[in-house]
Design a protein around this motif. Sequence first.
Motif, short mmCIF file in Angstrom:
data_model
loop_
_atom_site.label_atom_id
_atom_site.label_comp_id
_atom_site.label_asym_id
_atom_site.label_seq_id
_atom_site.Cartn_x
_atom_site.Cartn_y
_atom_site.Cartn_z
N ILE A 1 -36.98 -32.96 -31.55
CA ILE A 1 -35.71 -33.16 -32.25
C ILE A 1 -35.96 -33.51 -33.71
O ILE A 1 -35.31 -32.98 -34.63
N ALA A 2 -36.93 -34.41 -33.95
CA ALA A 2 -37.24 -34.84 -35.31
C ALA A 2 -37.82 -33.70 -36.14
O ALA A 2 -37.48 -33.54 -37.32
N LYS B 281 -35.16 -28.36 -41.27
CA LYS B 281 -33.91 -28.03 -41.95
C LYS B 281 -33.83 -28.72 -43.30
O LYS B 281 -33.41 -28.12 -44.30
N LEU B 282 -34.25 -29.99 -43.34
CA LEU B 282 -34.22 -30.73 -44.61
C LEU B 282 -35.19 -30.13 -45.62
O LEU B 282 -34.91 -30.09 -46.81
N HIS C 103 -37.26 -30.46 -35.74
CA HIS C 103 -36.16 -29.53 -36.04
C HIS C 103 -35.33 -30.04 -37.22
O HIS C 103 -34.97 -29.27 -38.13
N LEU C 104 -35.06 -31.34 -37.23
CA LEU C 104 -34.28 -31.94 -38.32
C LEU C 104 -35.02 -31.82 -39.65
O LEU C 104 -34.44 -31.39 -40.66
N PHE C 105 -36.30 -32.16 -39.67
CA PHE C 105 -37.05 -32.16 -40.93
C PHE C 105 -37.30 -30.75 -41.45
O PHE C 105 -37.40 -30.55 -42.67
N THR D 109 -31.02 -40.61 -38.96
CA THR D 109 -30.24 -39.45 -39.38
C THR D 109 -29.70 -38.62 -38.23
O THR D 109 -28.56 -38.13 -38.28
N SER D 110 -30.51 -38.46 -37.19
CA SER D 110 -30.17 -37.54 -36.10
C SER D 110 -29.29 -38.19 -35.03
O SER D 110 -29.69 -39.19 -34.41
N LYS E 197 -28.62 -36.76 -32.22
CA LYS E 197 -29.31 -36.46 -30.95
C LYS E 197 -30.35 -37.53 -30.63
O LYS E 197 -30.47 -37.97 -29.48
N ALA F 232 -35.80 -40.11 -39.36
CA ALA F 232 -35.16 -39.15 -38.46
C ALA F 232 -34.25 -39.86 -37.46
O ALA F 232 -33.15 -39.38 -37.15
#
Length: 255
Positions: free
Chosen positions: A135-136, A142-143, A138-140, A212-213, A215, A209
């Motif tokens: 999950i982390a 995108k960032l 995927h987030l980073f 921020t997330s 999820k 993360a």
Amino acid sequence: MKHDIKIDVQKCIGCRQCIKDCPEQNIRLIQNKAQIQSQDCMKCGHCVAICPQNAVTMTGFDQDPIQCDQKEMDPKELLYTIQTNRSVRQFQKKEIPNDVIQDLLEAARYMPTARNMRDVELILLQKEREQAEKIAVHLFRKLLKGLNLFSKRYREFLIDDHFFFKKAPLVIVVVGKDKTNAVLAASAMALMAKAHGLGVLYSGFFTLAAHTSIKLKRMLKIPKGKKVQTTLVIGYPSIKYARGVQREALHVQSR
């Protein structure tokens, strides 16, 4: 759990040590016996710890206080341990024994907190470690796409599948209301980890993360009113450093 302070008047000798050491001035000497004025105090346990007659006790704990034998720590060995400590990002494929993990948790448990808040909670990521990292990551990723538009530095920056936890076998997420309390607990665990031959990485990226997330917040089940304060990535190092880190002189003022 509720904790009540009790004083055995048969054992109390009226030495006043508990009175002098109580930070809330919550104990009085009445007819040469110590008496608690209110149970509505921070329950720091100083009165229990200092009584030479073991006349003061506190209810609601699963074990008796540890007896202090005044064993001295070698200050030079401790300083050497701190000076040679390094963040570790390369780990062996080796699990950490449960008794070692328990030592880490005990180190966190016994660290002090402001006003004895005891607000620190620990989340051990073992079985769900890969899911949390996914999950982390995927987030980073995108960032990072957004950062690429503004800075050349990040255009070749790689966020691989193990960017956060580096294939380490254990991740401890430190949760609390107060950041200082959480950092104290984390520092104690990091020092204990070093004593067991483990390496530690403070993952500020995963902490970010987790802030921020949505999820990640749902997965970690962060208690209301608390947040992730820091994250420890722990495992047996696959490398060995030959030298400690260099530091600039500390700026100290004497007033």
